[in-house]
Design a protein around this motif. Structure first.
Motif, PDB file in Angstrom:
ATOM      1  N   GLU A 157      61.975  64.794  31.878  1.00 18.78           N
ATOM      2  CA  GLU A 157      62.113  63.734  32.862  1.00 18.78           C
ATOM      3  C   GLU A 157      62.907  64.247  34.060  1.00 18.78           C
ATOM      4  OE1 GLU A 157      64.008  60.794  30.484  1.00 18.78           O
ATOM      5  OE2 GLU A 157      62.115  59.809  29.974  1.00 18.78           O
ATOM      6  N   PRO A 158      62.617  63.723  35.264  1.00 21.76           N
ATOM      7  CA  PRO A 158      63.364  64.162  36.444  1.00 21.76           C
ATOM      8  C   PRO A 158      64.822  63.729  36.357  1.00 21.76           C
ATOM      9  CG  PRO A 158      61.972  62.278  36.975  1.00 21.76           C
ATOM     10  CD  PRO A 158      61.590  62.715  35.591  1.00 21.76           C
ATOM     11  N   VAL A 159      65.715  64.603  36.782  1.00 22.35           N
ATOM     12  CA  VAL A 159      67.149  64.334  36.774  1.00 22.35           C
ATOM     13  C   VAL A 159      67.606  64.152  38.211  1.00 22.35           C
ATOM     14  CG1 VAL A 159      69.420  65.285  36.202  1.00 22.35           C
ATOM     15  CG2 VAL A 159      67.482  65.666  34.664  1.00 22.35           C
ATOM     16  N   SER A 160      68.294  63.057  38.486  1.00 23.67           N
ATOM     17  CA  SER A 160      68.707  62.774  39.859  1.00 23.67           C
ATOM     18  C   SER A 160      69.896  63.624  40.282  1.00 23.67           C
ATOM     19  CB  SER A 160      69.061  61.297  40.010  1.00 23.67           C
ATOM     20  OG  SER A 160      70.283  61.006  39.354  1.00 23.67           O
ATOM     21  N   GLY A 161      70.777  63.943  39.316  1.00 21.08           N
ATOM     22  CA  GLY A 161      71.999  64.653  39.676  1.00 21.08           C
ATOM     23  C   GLY A 161      73.074  63.739  40.223  1.00 21.08           C
ATOM     24  N   ILE A 162      72.806  62.440  40.277  1.00 23.51           N
ATOM     25  CA  ILE A 162      73.761  61.458  40.784  1.00 23.51           C
ATOM     26  C   ILE A 162      74.474  60.802  39.605  1.00 23.51           C
ATOM     27  CG2 ILE A 162      74.050  59.320  42.089  1.00 23.51           C
ATOM     28  CD1 ILE A 162      73.195  61.736  43.785  1.00 23.51           C
ATOM     29  N   ASP A 163      75.781  60.753  39.657  1.00 20.35           N
ATOM     30  CA  ASP A 163      76.560  60.118  38.592  1.00 20.35           C
ATOM     31  C   ASP A 163      76.967  58.722  39.052  1.00 20.35           C
ATOM     32  OD1 ASP A 163      78.127  59.458  36.455  1.00 20.35           O
ATOM     33  OD2 ASP A 163      79.040  61.435  36.290  1.00 20.35           O
TER      34      ASP A 163
END
Length: 682
Positions: free
Chosen positions: A31-37
């Protein structure tokens, strides 16, 4: 030890940042990971009102600053990860029972052992400093004092006169000697000259510290010495240039013959100083960064009795080495430098200081092992592609500038085409074979390191420029631009989330490390970097009209940042921070362009309800997450050429039109700036 090399200070066109957090995620690899927490988002604050607090507000509210820190944020976390990795490497080397003399394992292991042997350190007191203390005490004349200043400098202790060797800024293919102002204990000249209560208290604290430190060292006349230090350092502060003046690359380049420099120094015996440092006969001319300071220092030098200079130099020697002495000295040093000046509540565990010390003394030895264990080749390859994309985007941006003439655009493109870059670690590791490290000689290890570094620096004179040299270790969480080499450099330790996430979609990487890359490129075109050409020489490549327009836009940005209030009644110095603010604005602008170019006309993917452009801006904000103690914030407002994190995160997007489009920012929103007030430079 708190001293930073003079060359490092001169090159310091880095990010001025410190830590970061990895993204917690249970998302599968497919799945795509946004990298935003988004866990750190404050739902009560809109992106349109304050991008910094909307992205980081919950973290800021719930994260206390650790007792042993003056500030804490994303870079501090990455720094601690680096520290823990180095600790493991160092302890493994130290644990080896049989280590060949002179080997990497022997140097790393024995250095760590020397730092951690507190029983030996306690028993020695100030004994390791006795030879240098005796040299100071033996001085009879002002000529002797000048010579002792030179000897102390070689052994790692600064004084009123500092110098370093670097590329000649007007002939970058040759090395030159640069002399600069130095010699203060308090963080900035304003601490001596201003009447605010904070500065008065700092001066009182300095007097007590000098007295207590020299009393602990059994120095005869500790109270008198405190007055000597106060009088001499106040004089030095009165003569010194401001940080804004000093960062002016043109004004701080003043090349004179050695004979002329000796005249400028007046009563100070340059010949004795040069002989003691080994500089005599090594160069026919020097570059003086603050000529008026040198003149005023020289005029006053002879007026202070030898006894006062002995007090001053004794204090600086003990202060510079205090952290390596017995607990009494360590505690006194921390109480003043850590608690009083920075607001830190508790000392670091000794192992952390030992790791930091190893990074300073044998940095590339531990760095080579760090890279082997913690830096993947794929990261270097992806970074190289990102850098090339950012340079291409900058190239397009230059071509599209409406305020720059074709003539100046050609010169700007020529400079951009000559940019070089370094990623992760040096291609050629430093040779430490001449540096002797002993397990039972902590102070001696530092002194030998100081002399090793000094001789290495002096040996550059007359030699070809070493373009393989790094000015940061691979385990450093930062990046820098070196104007005289026209190069940008990215150590391995910064190439981690949230700056650089190998598992994430491109958007967050363009907002993080992409903007960092753009920031460093933009340093080559900031208010000072733009004075250098593509070969690293101070040379005006601007048309007069374009130069005036560039300066006008810089002035507008300076005025904008000068309105940001960091503490009650204390504002950002827009002139002092201008280069970094231009770096941020250019970096984020070009990172956004590079990301859009990478989409090849397709819409950005939506992940976690955010499109790519939104994630890019949020990614920019999350890298600046940091909390400061008030004492540290106040110190930085005077000494740091970088704006506080809050204003870097929200101040930069306010000037970028796409930010308004991405988040629907409109008049009435707190982030809104009228179009005519928005600054576009690159």
């Amino acid at each position: 030890m708190k001293k930073v090399s003079q060359l490092a200070l001169a090159i310091a066109l880095g990010l001025g940042i410190a830590g970061c957090s990895t993204q917690a995620s249970n998302i599968s690899a497919s799945e795509p990971v946004s990298g935003i927490d988004s866990r750190h988002f404050d739902p009560e604050v809109r992106h349109q009102d304050d991008l910094y607090y909307s992205v980081n507000g919950k973290w800021l509210a719930n994260t206390p600053i650790p007792a042993d820190k003056s500030n804490y944020g994303t870079f501090t976390e990455l720094y601690e990860q680096s520290q823990n990795a180095l600790k493991q490497i160092i302890e493994q080397a130290a644990a080896k029972e049989s280590k060949k003399a002179g080997s990497t394992e022997q140097k790393i292991g024995d250095f760590y052992a020397s730092y951690m042997d507190t029983e030996l350190v306690e028993s020695l007191g100030t004994t390791p400093l006795k030879p240098l203390l005796d040299d100071i005490a033996a001085a009879k004349t002002h000529e002797d004092i000048a010579a002792v200043m030179g000897k102390l400098l070689i052994n790692g202790t600064g004084g009123p006169l500092g110098f370093y060797v670097n590329n000649d800024a007007k002939n970058s293919s040759q090395y030159a000697v640069y002399f600069n102002q130095s010699g203060l204990t308090l963080p900035d000249r304003d601490y001596y000259l201003k009447s605010d209560e904070k500065f008065k208290n700092a001066r009182v604290a300095l007097g007590k510290y000098v007295t207590d430190l020299l009393t602990a060292a059994d120095y005869d006349g500790a109270r008198r010495a405190a007055l000597s230090v106060e009088v001499i350092e106040t004089h030095l502060a009165q003569a010194q240039w401001s940080r804004t003046e000093t960062r002016d690359a043109s004004k701080s380049y003043n090349k004179v013959s050695v004979e002329k420099f000796a005249e400028i120094l007046g009563d100070f015996d340059y010949e004795a100083f040069a002989k003691a440092t080994g500089l005599a006969g090594k160069t026919q001319d020097v570059i003086v960064r603050q000529p008026s300071y040198m003149e005023l220092f020289g005029k006053k030098f002879g007026n202070f009795p030898v006894r006062m200079w002995q007090d001053y130099l004794t204090f600086h020697l003990v202060d510079d080495y205090a952290e390596l002495l017995s607990k009494q000295f360590v505690d006194l040093h921390f109480a003043f430098h850590g608690q009083t000046l920075m607001g830190i509540e508790a000392q670091n565990p000794r192992w952390k200081n030992a790791v930091d010390a190893a990074d300073k003394v044998i940095g590339e030895l531990v760095g080579e092992a760090y890279v082997a264990e913690h830096f993947k080749p794929e990261a270097k390859a992806r970074m190289e592609k990102l850098i090339q994309n950012l340079i291409k985007a900058f190239e397009v941006s230059i071509d599209e500038l409406e305020w720059m003439s074709p003539e100046t655009k050609v010169a700007a493109q020529e400079k951009l085409a000559k940019f070089t870059y370094k990623i992760g670690y040096p291609d050629k590791w430093r040779n430490y074979s001449e540096l002797e490290i002993k397990a039972d000689d902590l102070v001696g290890n530092y002194e030998r390191h100081a002399r090793f570094e000094y001789q290495d620096m002096l040996a550059k004179l007359g030699q070809p420029i070493d373009r393989t040299e790094w000015h940061m270790t691979p385990q450093t969480v930062n990046a820098y631009f070196n104007p005289v080499n026209n190069e940008i450099v990215f150590p391995a330790a910064i190439l981690q989330p949230p700056f650089f996430n190998m598992d994430a979609d491109d958007a967050v990487n363009y907002g993080g490390i992409g903007a960092v890359i753009g920031h460093e490129i933009s340093h080559g075109f900031d208010d000072q970097g733009a004075k250098y050409d593509g070969d690293g020489n101070l040379r005006n490549w601007w048309s007069e009209k374009d130069k005036l327009e560039f300066q006008k836009r810089g002035k507008q940005l300076s005025q904008q940042y000068s309105q940001y209030e960091a503490l009650p009644g204390r504002f950002v110095n827009g002139d002092m921070t201008l280069g970094e603010n231009i770096g941020d604005l250019g970096g984020l602008t070009v990172a956004l362009r590079a990301y859009e170019m990478s989409l090849n006309g397709k819409p950005s993917p939506v992940i976690d309800g955010l499109n790519g452009e939104q994630r890019l801006f949020i990614g920019w904000s999350q890298i600046w997450r940091r909390a400061y103690r008030d004492e540290e914030m106040g110190r930085r407002l005077l000494t740091d050429v970088h704006s506080p994190s809050h204003f870097r995160a929200m101040g930069t997007p306010r000037n970028i039109p796409e930010f308004y489009e991405v988040f629907g920012v409109k008049e009435g929103d707190k982030m809104y700036l009228p179009p005519e007030q928005r600054v576009k430079i690159w």
